[in-house]
Design an enzyme around this catalytic site. Structure first.
Site, PDB file in Angstrom:
ATOM      1  N   ILE A   1       0.844  -1.205   0.000  1.00  0.00           N
ATOM      2  CA  ILE A   1       0.000   0.000   0.000  1.00  0.00           C
ATOM      3  C   ILE A   1       0.878   1.254   0.000  1.00  0.00           C
ATOM      4  O   ILE A   1       0.576   2.234  -0.687  1.00  0.00           O
ATOM      5  CB  ILE A   1      -0.967   0.001   1.207  1.00  0.00           C
ATOM      6  CG1 ILE A   1      -1.743  -1.319   1.264  1.00  0.00           C
ATOM      7  CG2 ILE A   1      -1.951   1.172   1.096  1.00  0.00           C
ATOM      8  CD1 ILE A   1      -2.620  -1.480   2.489  1.00  0.00           C
TER       9      ILE A   1
ATOM     10  N   THR B   1      -6.116  -1.226  10.568  1.00  0.00           N
ATOM     11  CA  THR B   1      -6.874  -2.303   9.923  1.00  0.00           C
ATOM     12  C   THR B   1      -8.210  -2.547  10.617  1.00  0.00           C
ATOM     13  O   THR B   1      -8.347  -2.300  11.828  1.00  0.00           O
ATOM     14  CB  THR B   1      -6.027  -3.594   9.975  1.00  0.00           C
ATOM     15  OG1 THR B   1      -6.834  -4.700   9.571  1.00  0.00           O
ATOM     16  CG2 THR B   1      -5.512  -3.884  11.384  1.00  0.00           C
ATOM     17  N   ASP B   2      -9.156  -3.107   9.864  1.00  0.00           N
ATOM     18  CA  ASP B   2     -10.437  -3.495  10.470  1.00  0.00           C
ATOM     19  C   ASP B   2     -10.288  -4.731  11.363  1.00  0.00           C
ATOM     20  O   ASP B   2     -11.191  -5.059  12.129  1.00  0.00           O
ATOM     21  CB  ASP B   2     -11.502  -3.729   9.391  1.00  0.00           C
ATOM     22  CG  ASP B   2     -11.146  -4.833   8.401  1.00  0.00           C
ATOM     23  OD1 ASP B   2     -10.040  -5.399   8.488  1.00  0.00           O
ATOM     24  OD2 ASP B   2     -11.990  -5.122   7.522  1.00  0.00           O
ATOM     25  N   GLU B   3      -9.134  -5.422  11.279  1.00  0.00           N
ATOM     26  CA  GLU B   3      -8.978  -6.650  12.061  1.00  0.00           C
ATOM     27  C   GLU B   3      -8.921  -6.389  13.568  1.00  0.00           C
ATOM     28  O   GLU B   3      -9.093  -7.312  14.364  1.00  0.00           O
ATOM     29  CB  GLU B   3      -7.723  -7.411  11.612  1.00  0.00           C
ATOM     30  CG  GLU B   3      -7.799  -7.800  10.159  1.00  0.00           C
ATOM     31  CD  GLU B   3      -6.901  -8.972   9.780  1.00  0.00           C
ATOM     32  OE1 GLU B   3      -6.328  -9.610  10.672  1.00  0.00           O
ATOM     33  OE2 GLU B   3      -6.795  -9.240   8.574  1.00  0.00           O
TER      34      GLU B   3
ATOM     35  N   LYS C   1      -1.657  -4.476  16.052  1.00  0.00           N
ATOM     36  CA  LYS C   1      -2.201  -3.260  15.433  1.00  0.00           C
ATOM     37  C   LYS C   1      -3.154  -2.559  16.422  1.00  0.00           C
ATOM     38  O   LYS C   1      -3.182  -1.327  16.492  1.00  0.00           O
ATOM     39  CB  LYS C   1      -2.953  -3.595  14.134  1.00  0.00           C
ATOM     40  CG  LYS C   1      -2.078  -4.069  12.988  1.00  0.00           C
ATOM     41  CD  LYS C   1      -1.094  -3.040  12.466  1.00  0.00           C
ATOM     42  CE  LYS C   1      -1.740  -1.893  11.736  1.00  0.00           C
ATOM     43  NZ  LYS C   1      -0.709  -1.018  11.074  1.00  0.00           N
TER      44      LYS C   1
ATOM     45  N   PHE D   1       2.722   3.610   7.515  1.00  0.00           N
ATOM     46  CA  PHE D   1       2.293   2.312   6.969  1.00  0.00           C
ATOM     47  C   PHE D   1       3.133   1.152   7.514  1.00  0.00           C
ATOM     48  O   PHE D   1       2.671   0.018   7.517  1.00  0.00           O
ATOM     49  CB  PHE D   1       2.488   2.274   5.439  1.00  0.00           C
ATOM     50  CG  PHE D   1       1.597   3.162   4.644  1.00  0.00           C
ATOM     51  CD1 PHE D   1       0.357   2.718   4.206  1.00  0.00           C
ATOM     52  CD2 PHE D   1       1.994   4.438   4.286  1.00  0.00           C
ATOM     53  CE1 PHE D   1      -0.462   3.535   3.434  1.00  0.00           C
ATOM     54  CE2 PHE D   1       1.188   5.263   3.522  1.00  0.00           C
ATOM     55  CZ  PHE D   1      -0.047   4.811   3.098  1.00  0.00           C
TER      56      PHE D   1
ATOM     57  N   ARG E   1      -6.711 -21.715   8.961  1.00  0.00           N
ATOM     58  CA  ARG E   1      -5.845 -20.818   9.747  1.00  0.00           C
ATOM     59  C   ARG E   1      -6.284 -20.924  11.212  1.00  0.00           C
ATOM     60  O   ARG E   1      -7.489 -20.939  11.495  1.00  0.00           O
ATOM     61  CB  ARG E   1      -6.040 -19.397   9.209  1.00  0.00           C
ATOM     62  CG  ARG E   1      -5.360 -18.315   9.986  1.00  0.00           C
ATOM     63  CD  ARG E   1      -5.700 -16.941   9.412  1.00  0.00           C
ATOM     64  NE  ARG E   1      -4.886 -16.602   8.265  1.00  0.00           N
ATOM     65  CZ  ARG E   1      -5.044 -15.491   7.535  1.00  0.00           C
ATOM     66  NH1 ARG E   1      -5.988 -14.627   7.842  1.00  0.00           N
ATOM     67  NH2 ARG E   1      -4.261 -15.244   6.511  1.00  0.00           N
TER      68      ARG E   1
ATOM     69  N   TYR F   1      -1.243 -10.577  14.914  1.00  0.00           N
ATOM     70  CA  TYR F   1      -1.146  -9.380  14.058  1.00  0.00           C
ATOM     71  C   TYR F   1      -2.143  -8.318  14.505  1.00  0.00           C
ATOM     72  O   TYR F   1      -1.773  -7.157  14.753  1.00  0.00           O
ATOM     73  CB  TYR F   1      -1.401  -9.758  12.589  1.00  0.00           C
ATOM     74  CG  TYR F   1      -1.750  -8.567  11.715  1.00  0.00           C
ATOM     75  CD1 TYR F   1      -0.791  -7.605  11.404  1.00  0.00           C
ATOM     76  CD2 TYR F   1      -3.050  -8.396  11.210  1.00  0.00           C
ATOM     77  CE1 TYR F   1      -1.120  -6.496  10.618  1.00  0.00           C
ATOM     78  CE2 TYR F   1      -3.375  -7.301  10.419  1.00  0.00           C
ATOM     79  CZ  TYR F   1      -2.418  -6.352  10.127  1.00  0.00           C
ATOM     80  OH  TYR F   1      -2.734  -5.259   9.360  1.00  0.00           O
TER      81      TYR F   1
ATOM     82  N   GLU G   1       4.633  -5.246  10.179  1.00  0.00           N
ATOM     83  CA  GLU G   1       4.512  -6.655   9.800  1.00  0.00           C
ATOM     84  C   GLU G   1       3.025  -6.833   9.548  1.00  0.00           C
ATOM     85  O   GLU G   1       2.202  -6.526  10.416  1.00  0.00           O
ATOM     86  CB  GLU G   1       4.991  -7.559  10.935  1.00  0.00           C
ATOM     87  CG  GLU G   1       6.487  -7.545  11.152  1.00  0.00           C
ATOM     88  CD  GLU G   1       7.262  -8.183  10.003  1.00  0.00           C
ATOM     89  OE1 GLU G   1       6.665  -8.999   9.270  1.00  0.00           O
ATOM     90  OE2 GLU G   1       8.441  -7.852   9.826  1.00  0.00           O
TER      91      GLU G   1
END
Ligand code: NAD
Ligand code: DAU
Length: 334
Positions: free
Chosen positions: A12, A123-125, A152, A79, A271, A148, A82
């Site tokens: 990105i 992120t939306d995660e 974040k 940005f 996963r 991850y 990882e």
């Protein structure tokens, strides 16, 4: 305006640098990137001699380096991270180092240099997983599921804490899944496209029915641009494409574009802790800042697949090296 872009050699970030240099003829960009396995200066070959662009190889955790670079810029667009969930499951350590401690080093540098403008790309995660209905928005409680997304989420909290405590002029975007040119072929779309171009199968996790909300990368770049220039300080904006698809749907579309049959699909072990569904309600950024996605999924996917077809040398170099070792360690030799 002089922007310090971190992680600009990644997917990105490199699209964002292209976007900014094309749109603003008087802007300068310094790209700070460590060139980890996914940082690739080939992504920026066409701008490397542009006098408005400068590359600095370095680590966002390097406090002195970061301090010097932040001192000489007007705004930081962060940005560097990882970014791959599967890798975070195998080894969370680098995610904490870069995503949390690296973000902290940048925040301190911004604070120590007259409270520089700071935009954090997230992120939306961080919101966890949705059931079959509902959407994430700016008020959704944080519930990260993977190492991850936990890293974040921690970085988001630090960014907000620096606004609350030190009045650092921050904004945050929490964006859904991006796709497009220059994406490292470990993520779903570029992995499946390049596997098929190599005549290999595509490894679909679990039942293939997990849902992601897909956004073309240039739409994401535009959202960041809008938030940087018009966003309200201290605020968060959720960014999404309103293009919910199961992984199986995505796979069928890619198979169709490339002219392969369903026999190429290989269902593999799921996963660990696989989030079932992400979907963004982007009403706030649309209503307050007038941003909305311009690209439609089917045509932008075709354009993306075409790019991978014509840039085989780019991804072949990647897949024949570091990436392959990782892939084989996880799934065995294919
Ligand atoms: P990417 O993995 O393609 O690129 C990350 C870049 O950061 C690479 O160039 C890498 O070399 C650099 N980097 C890593 N560690 C560094 C360090 N310690 N110091 C300096 N540079 C370092 O990632 P991406 O997909 O382009 O994602 C960019 C950002 O956007 C990340 O913060 C990610 O969390 C966020 N994001 C990504 C998506 C997506 O779908 N890819 C969606 C929403 C948000
Ligand atoms: O939602 C935003 C996030 O999107 C970003 O924050 C992350 O940086 C980015 O990597 C992406 O995370 P995902 O885990 O959703 O992306 P990935 O491409 O790894 O996986 C997308 C879906 O496809 C997910 O449900 C897992 C599945 N998948 C992925 C791979 C790599 C497969 O079925 N097979 C695969 O081989």
């Amino acid at each position: 305006m002089k922007l310090l872009v971190t992680g600009g050699a990644g997917f990105i970030g490199s699209n964002f640098i292209h976007y900014i240099l094309e749109k603003y003829s008087d802007y300068r960009v310094v790209n700070l990137d460590l060139l980890t396995y996914c940082g690739n200066l080939e992504n920026l070959k066409d701008v490397e001699n542009d006098p408005r662009y400068k590359f600095v190889k370095g680590d966002i955790c390097d406090v002195d380096l970061v301090n010097n670079l932040v001192k000489n810029c007007d705004a930081v667009i962060h940005f560097a991270a990882e970014s791959h969930v599967d890798r975070s499951i195998l080894d969370p350590g680098p995610f904490v180092r870069t995503n949390v401690l690296g973000t902290l080093a940048l925040l301190n540098a911004a604070r120590n240099n007259n409270n520089k403008r700071f935009h954090h790309v997230s992120t939306d995660e961080v919101f966890g997983s949705l059931g079959p209905t509902g959407y994430f928005n700016e008020n959704t409680p944080y519930d990260p599921g993977s190492p991850y997304s936990a890293s974040k989420a921690a970085s988001d909290h630090f960014v907000r804490a620096y606004f609350h405590t030190y009045k650092l002029p921050i904004t945050i975007t929490n964006c859904s899944n991006n796709y497009g040119e220059y994406e490292f072929p470990e993520k779903l779309i570029p992995l499946f496209v390049t596997n098929l171009l190599e005549g290999k199968n595509v490894p679909l996790y679990g039942d293939g029915l997990n849902v992601r909300d897909w956004l073309y990368v240039i739409d994401h770049c535009e959202a960041i641009d809008v938030v940087l220039h018009k966003g309200k300080i201290g605020e968060t904006y959720c960014v999404g494409g309103n293009e919910e698809k199961t992984n199986l749907e995505i796979t069928y579309k890619i198979l169709e574009i490339l002219g392969f049959g369903k026999d190429k699909i290989e269902f593999v072990a799921d996963r660990k802790g696989h989030d079932r569904r992400y979907a963004i309600d982007a009403t706030k950024i649309k209503k307050e800042l007038g941003w909305g996605p311009k690209y439609k999924f089917d045509s932008a996917l075709k354009q993306t697949v075409a790019w991978y077809k014509t840039h085989e040398a780019w991804w072949q170099r990647i897949k024949s090296g570091e990436y392959l070792k990782y892939y084989e360690a996880q799934y065995g030799k294919k």
